[in-house]
Design a protein around this motif. Structure first.
Motif, PDB file in Angstrom:
ATOM      1  N   PHE A  44       0.841  -1.198   0.000  1.00  0.00           N
ATOM      2  CA  PHE A  44       0.000   0.000   0.000  1.00  0.00           C
ATOM      3  C   PHE A  44       0.876   1.248   0.000  1.00  0.00           C
ATOM      4  O   PHE A  44       0.678   2.190  -0.778  1.00  0.00           O
TER       5      PHE A  44
ATOM      6  N   SER B 128      -8.779   0.361  -0.475  1.00  0.00           N
ATOM      7  CA  SER B 128      -9.134   0.702   0.906  1.00  0.00           C
ATOM      8  C   SER B 128     -10.124  -0.291   1.476  1.00  0.00           C
ATOM      9  O   SER B 128      -9.973  -0.751   2.609  1.00  0.00           O
TER      10      SER B 128
ATOM     11  N   LEU C  20      -9.605  -2.616   4.718  1.00  0.00           N
ATOM     12  CA  LEU C  20     -10.488  -2.511   5.887  1.00  0.00           C
ATOM     13  C   LEU C  20     -11.170  -3.838   6.164  1.00  0.00           C
ATOM     14  O   LEU C  20     -11.411  -4.187   7.334  1.00  0.00           O
TER      15      LEU C  20
ATOM     16  N   ILE D 259      -8.804  -5.929   8.188  1.00  0.00           N
ATOM     17  CA  ILE D 259      -8.774  -5.502   9.593  1.00  0.00           C
ATOM     18  C   ILE D 259     -10.075  -5.850  10.289  1.00  0.00           C
ATOM     19  O   ILE D 259     -10.077  -6.299  11.446  1.00  0.00           O
TER      20      ILE D 259
ATOM     21  N   GLY E 106      -9.429  11.762  -5.608  1.00  0.00           N
ATOM     22  CA  GLY E 106      -9.400  11.763  -4.155  1.00  0.00           C
ATOM     23  C   GLY E 106      -8.643  12.927  -3.542  1.00  0.00           C
ATOM     24  O   GLY E 106      -8.295  12.868  -2.381  1.00  0.00           O
TER      25      GLY E 106
ATOM     26  N   LEU F 294      -3.462   2.109  11.699  1.00  0.00           N
ATOM     27  CA  LEU F 294      -3.417   1.376  10.434  1.00  0.00           C
ATOM     28  C   LEU F 294      -4.767   1.438   9.725  1.00  0.00           C
ATOM     29  O   LEU F 294      -4.844   1.765   8.528  1.00  0.00           O
ATOM     30  N   ALA F 295      -5.838   1.150  10.484  1.00  0.00           N
ATOM     31  CA  ALA F 295      -7.172   1.176   9.874  1.00  0.00           C
ATOM     32  C   ALA F 295      -7.505   2.588   9.399  1.00  0.00           C
ATOM     33  O   ALA F 295      -8.110   2.764   8.333  1.00  0.00           O
TER      34      ALA F 295
ATOM     35  N   ALA G  21      -5.406   4.806   8.360  1.00  0.00           N
ATOM     36  CA  ALA G  21      -4.656   5.059   7.128  1.00  0.00           C
ATOM     37  C   ALA G  21      -5.350   4.414   5.931  1.00  0.00           C
ATOM     38  O   ALA G  21      -5.409   4.991   4.851  1.00  0.00           O
ATOM     39  N   PHE G  22      -5.891   3.204   6.118  1.00  0.00           N
ATOM     40  CA  PHE G  22      -6.622   2.560   5.027  1.00  0.00           C
ATOM     41  C   PHE G  22      -7.913   3.305   4.709  1.00  0.00           C
ATOM     42  O   PHE G  22      -8.388   3.285   3.581  1.00  0.00           O
ATOM     43  N   PHE G  23      -8.496   3.934   5.729  1.00  0.00           N
ATOM     44  CA  PHE G  23      -9.805   4.574   5.544  1.00  0.00           C
ATOM     45  C   PHE G  23      -9.694   5.933   4.865  1.00  0.00           C
ATOM     46  O   PHE G  23     -10.650   6.384   4.227  1.00  0.00           O
TER      47      PHE G  23
ATOM     48  N   PRO H 283      -8.327   7.191   2.093  1.00  0.00           N
ATOM     49  CA  PRO H 283      -8.723   7.362   0.686  1.00  0.00           C
ATOM     50  C   PRO H 283     -10.238   7.342   0.493  1.00  0.00           C
ATOM     51  O   PRO H 283     -10.753   8.046  -0.389  1.00  0.00           O
ATOM     52  N   LEU H 284     -10.956   6.554   1.309  1.00  0.00           N
ATOM     53  CA  LEU H 284     -12.423   6.540   1.194  1.00  0.00           C
ATOM     54  C   LEU H 284     -13.003   7.863   1.668  1.00  0.00           C
ATOM     55  O   LEU H 284     -13.881   8.437   1.031  1.00  0.00           O
TER      56      LEU H 284
ATOM     57  N   ALA I 186     -11.630  10.683   1.696  1.00  0.00           N
ATOM     58  CA  ALA I 186     -11.239  11.791   0.826  1.00  0.00           C
ATOM     59  C   ALA I 186     -12.264  12.016  -0.281  1.00  0.00           C
ATOM     60  O   ALA I 186     -12.381  13.117  -0.805  1.00  0.00           O
ATOM     61  N   ILE I 187     -13.019  10.963  -0.627  1.00  0.00           N
ATOM     62  CA  ILE I 187     -13.997  11.125  -1.705  1.00  0.00           C
ATOM     63  C   ILE I 187     -15.127  12.035  -1.260  1.00  0.00           C
ATOM     64  O   ILE I 187     -15.572  12.904  -2.005  1.00  0.00           O
TER      65      ILE I 187
ATOM     66  N   ASN J 140      -3.893  14.285   1.642  1.00  0.00           N
ATOM     67  CA  ASN J 140      -4.402  12.978   2.072  1.00  0.00           C
ATOM     68  C   ASN J 140      -3.296  11.950   2.115  1.00  0.00           C
ATOM     69  O   ASN J 140      -3.232  11.123   3.020  1.00  0.00           O
TER      70      ASN J 140
ATOM     71  N   THR K 284      -1.893   9.850   5.361  1.00  0.00           N
ATOM     72  CA  THR K 284      -1.797   8.389   5.321  1.00  0.00           C
ATOM     73  C   THR K 284      -0.386   7.951   5.701  1.00  0.00           C
ATOM     74  O   THR K 284      -0.195   7.059   6.539  1.00  0.00           O
TER      75      THR K 284
END
Lengths: 238, 121, 502
Positions: free
Chosen positions: A74, A163, A167, A170, A237, C12-13, C15-17, C19-20, C22-23, C105, C109
């Protein structure tokens, strides 16, 4: 001069490696009797219900490493898109290929994706799984991007998929934390019938998430390398 | 003579050889792309060393799909999982390094380490 | 009780979230990242009293210790994750005003993944898992160093990446040897079996791991990347890299040396390396004109001091080292954060161009000077007590070896005092400009209009003030701090064993 010194350094290091490690025989001598690997091979079918012991190690026994591993991917994809965004010279490299090459790649595309999906869903039964499967899927997109500039893949869509897959990984882990075993990534589902697709509890689901994540990450990385086919002015984004 | 050609010696030769060749490129070469290639070669050597730690003579892949295989006939699965992680991490670092090199080439117009001011080490 | 694994999972979660998020909300990542860091701070504070009593051992995926991966949240793990998340939280506040380009963003992250990597490194009890988190930490810092995408940043990032990758190769070779000989990756299990290993193997593992992690910890011959990387990253990131990244690498490698490998025979050599690192860093810092390079070299000097203190092989020494880490994190973060706005407002990296800036930015300049005094070790700041404890711990060993090392430390301190006071003098009283040597293209030498220099925004002053409170009033809580650092020292010096985990 620099070459000479590095040669000396390398020869010294090599000599050290050979004299120290070079004398270690492999586990053939029975030294590995107490190793965790032997215990895992013995217990894996009972513990996890997965036929492929390597997969059970990757997804469950050392699943936390795997979470870190997809995070590294990632990061790499993110770094590439950060660094390469808006580079002019890269765009010039993409040119239109001949009709035969283009049609051929479009024809191949669904089969390659299907093959990738097959590898992903059989990860716990046969060699393969999320990483190779994801790479195969990314290859399908790579071929299309290489041969044709007409394709407009949305970078947005790729990062959403990425993403969501991360998620999901996790969330499955946290479900294990909330479940009876009270441990992150614990297998909270039933083991199912051994050696069938829906066996081994959460392993196939996690591997599917990994496959999607790896596929979209690599597609995104390829996309950063060939920025123009990926929607030139789409500031995804941002 | 024949007792020199064992699986251990072959693996050690391959892995140490690749590690040392790769590190030699990293330390001595001035071209940034070759430097990244050198890192990749050394990484491959380390991966060979790592995956070979699970090898047990005469045993097979740790997959129970075929009936009749017993756990005692299988090699250690842990190093295979470790090397998968190591390969993926190495891939990520290589991809990132190449992206950095591409970007730096666009800025400076050269790949030679000695011509780039900040890179004299 | 909260599960310590959340300290790793939350950033961590998030950071993954991002990009979502940001929309739907373009700049939402700022506040989400703040929330994640705040959650980590709260969890850390809640867990701290528990772990001071007894370390929390967490298994992952429900497999017992040597088979699966496990975390060991002892005093070291929780205190360092607190240091990481508090510094991260404050720097995130600072970033609200400081980072304003179009890829924020990605910045947030990467920031969160940097926190994830360093928290994972201090909590994990599995050597391969340590490698994975180490790589997350390294890769996110490579990218963040190049975040501005200017020539300096890219050069520094490549240099950092090449050296860091060679380091992680050596680390991986060490892991291969450990697995080949011991058949386990769990640190406690390794500690149990390690003494039975042959001497040459033990030495090789220790040397490889020291040089592998030593790249990140900036130990002397391996630190040539640091001044470039720390000076060309955005100032907020420099604060993190100098503030806790090198310290985390250092404390983890010393934890391995003490409690896993029991390699007391390398400590004397490490003490000498520490003093060399200190002197090299301080003397190099003295010769710099670029303010961020001064601070980066000063970080090398501080790392040398901390390494020396960690190598004294007594609880007092390690305890003093942890106190020094706390002081260095707070002070160096202040220095980098403040200098970030000096650079932004004047457009120059040369500190000689900041003459009289204290009139324009009084709070920032005052805190800069206070943090510098604390780093030098002037009473009554926190740095005085940590340096005093280091000197006393070395003196308590009684041998001439340590006494002579400590006298070299004092020499380094004098140099440190000289260059920091020189900067302070420029900030307050100004200095004659020498206009000929243009350091950087941005440095417009004497042509800076001091009248136009305004105050730093509130979002920058608040975190600096909070860190300033730690530095200035830290001595009031010295007994509490010593209690905590003492239990960390106890944890490091005690050999890990599998039996003690359950």
């Amino acid at each position: 001069m620099r070459r000479f010194f590095s040669l000396i350094l390398i020869i010294g290091f090599g000599f050290y490696l050979v004299t120290v490690i070079g004398r270690i025989p492999f586990a053939a001598t029975g030294e590995a009797k107490g190793s965790v690997g032997v215990q895992i091979v013995n217990d894996t079918v009972n513990d996890t219900g997965a036929a492929n012991a390597v997969t059970s190690v990757v997804v469950l026994y050392r699943g936390f490493d795997t979470l870190g591993e997809v995070t590294v991917l990632f990061l790499a994809a993110l770094g590439m898109s950060l660094l390469l965004k808006g580079t002019e010279e890269v765009k010039a490299r993409v040119f239109d290929e001949s009709f035969i090459l283009k049609t051929g790649s479009y024809l191949l595309f669904p089969f390659i994706v299907l093959f990738g999906l097959y590898i992903i869903v059989h990860g716990h039964l046969t060699p393969g799984g999320g990483f190779p499967g994801g790479v195969v899927i990314a290859t399908a997109f790579f071929i299309i991007v290489m041969t044709s500039e007409m394709v407009r893949l949305r970078e947005n869509l790729v990062s959403i998929l990425e993403s969501l897959a991360g998620l999901t990984f996790i969330a499955l882990g946290i479900a294990g934390l909330l479940g009876t075993k009270n441990s992150f990534l614990a297998n909270f589902m039933g083991k199912g019938v051994f050696n069938t697709i829906l066996s081994a509890g959460i392993i196939p689901f996690i591997y599917a998430a990994i496959g999607i994540k790896v596929g979209s990450e690599l597609t995104g990385a390829v996309g950063s390398m060939f920025l123009s086919p990926f929607g030139k002015q789409e500031e995804a984004g941002e | 003579m024949s007792n020199l050609i064992t699986i251990e010696n072959i693996v050690y030769l391959a892995s140490f050889g690749l590690i040392l060749i790769g590190l030699f490129i990293v330390f001595s070469d001035k071209n940034l792309v070759k430097l990244v290639i050198g890192l990749d070669i050394a990484e491959t050597g380390v991966n060979i060393l790592l995956v070979s730690t699970g090898y047990i003579q005469g045993k097979t892949a740790p997959i129970f799909s075929r009936t009749g295989l017993k756990a005692s006939q299988m090699v250690d699965p842990v190093p295979q999982a470790l090397v998968l992680t190591a390969i993926v991490i190495g891939f990520g670092v290589t991809a990132l390094a190449l992206a950095l090199v591409v970007r730096l080439y666009q800025k400076t117009g050269t790949l030679d380490v000695s011509e780039i001011r900040g890179l004299k080490w | 009780m909260v599960n310590p694994i959340l300290l790793i999972i939350i950033p961590l979660a998030t950071a993954f979230f991002i990009p979502l998020l940001a929309i739907v909300w373009k700049n939402g990542s700022r506040y989400l990242a703040l929330l994640a860091a705040l959650a980590n701070v709260l969890i850390g504070i809640k867990l701290l009293p528990y772990v001071l009593e007894k370390p929390i051992h967490v298994t992952i995926a429900g497999f017992k210790a040597p088979i699966g991966i496990d975390l060991l949240a002892g005093p070291l793990g929780i205190v360092f994750s607190l240091i990481i998340s508090i510094t991260g939280f404050l720097v995130l506040i600072y970033s609200i005003g400081y980072i304003r380009d179009e890829s924020i963003n990605k910045y947030y992250t990467l920031f969160l993944l940097l926190l994830t990597g360093s928290t994972g490194m201090v909590l994990t009890n599995d050597i391969f898992n340590l490698f994975v988190f180490f790589e997350i930490l390294c890769i996110s810092s490579y990218i963040l160093v190049a975040y501005n995408r200017d020539e300096h940043g890219l050069e520094a990032a490549i240099k950092y990446l090449v050296l860091g990758s060679v380091g992680s190769l050596l680390f991986l070779i060490a892991i291969a040897i450990i697995y080949l000989k011991l058949g386990t990756l769990n640190m406690a299990d390794i500690s149990d079996k390690f003494d039975a290993l042959g001497g040459s193997y033990r030495m090789m593992v220790v040397v490889l791991i020291l040089s592998g992690l030593g790249v990140e910890a900036a130990i002397f011959p391996l630190n040539s990347w640091l001044p470039d990387a720390h000076s060309s990253a955005p100032s907020s990131i420099s604060a993190l890299l100098s503030g806790f990244v090198i310290e985390v690498a250092l404390i983890v490698v010393m934890k391995l040396v003490y409690s896993v490998f029991h390699a007391m025979q390398v400590l004397n050599a490490l003490a000498v390396v520490g003093v060399i690192t200190l002197l090299v860093g301080e003397f190099a810092a003295f010769r710099q004109e670029n303010i961020k390079r001064v601070l980066a070299y000063s970080s090398i000097g501080q790392v040398g001091l901390i390494l020396l203190a960690l190598s004294i092989n007594s609880k007092a020494g390690i305890s003093a080292a942890v106190l020094q880490i706390i002081n260095h994190t707070a002070s160096k973060s202040i220095l980098f954060l403040v200098s970030g706005y000096f650079i932004l407002k004047t457009g120059s990296y040369r500190y000689s161009d900041y003459s009289g800036i204290a009139k324009r930015m009084p709070v920032s300049s005052l805190l800069f000077v206070l943090a510098a005094l604390s780093l030098i070790g002037v009473p009554p700041f926190l740095g005085f007590f940590s340096k005093l404890q280091i000197v006393m711990a070395a003196a308590a060993r009684g041998s001439t070896f340590y006494v002579s090392l400590v006298s070299l430390v004092l020499l380094g301190t004098i140099v440190e005092g000289a260059y920091f006071l020189r900067i302070a003098q420029v900030l307050y009283f100004g200095r004659q400009q020498d206009t000929d040597s243009g350091w950087l293209e941005t440095g417009n030498a004497a042509g800076i209009d001091m009248e136009s220099v305004g105050n730093a925004p509130v979002s920058a002053v608040i975190p600096v003030l909070l860190l300033g409170i730690v530095v200035v009033f830290g001595f009031l809580f010295l007994t509490n701090l010593n209690g905590v650092t003492g239990s960390i020292a106890g944890e490091i010096t005690r050999a890990l064993s599998l039996a003690s985990l359950f």
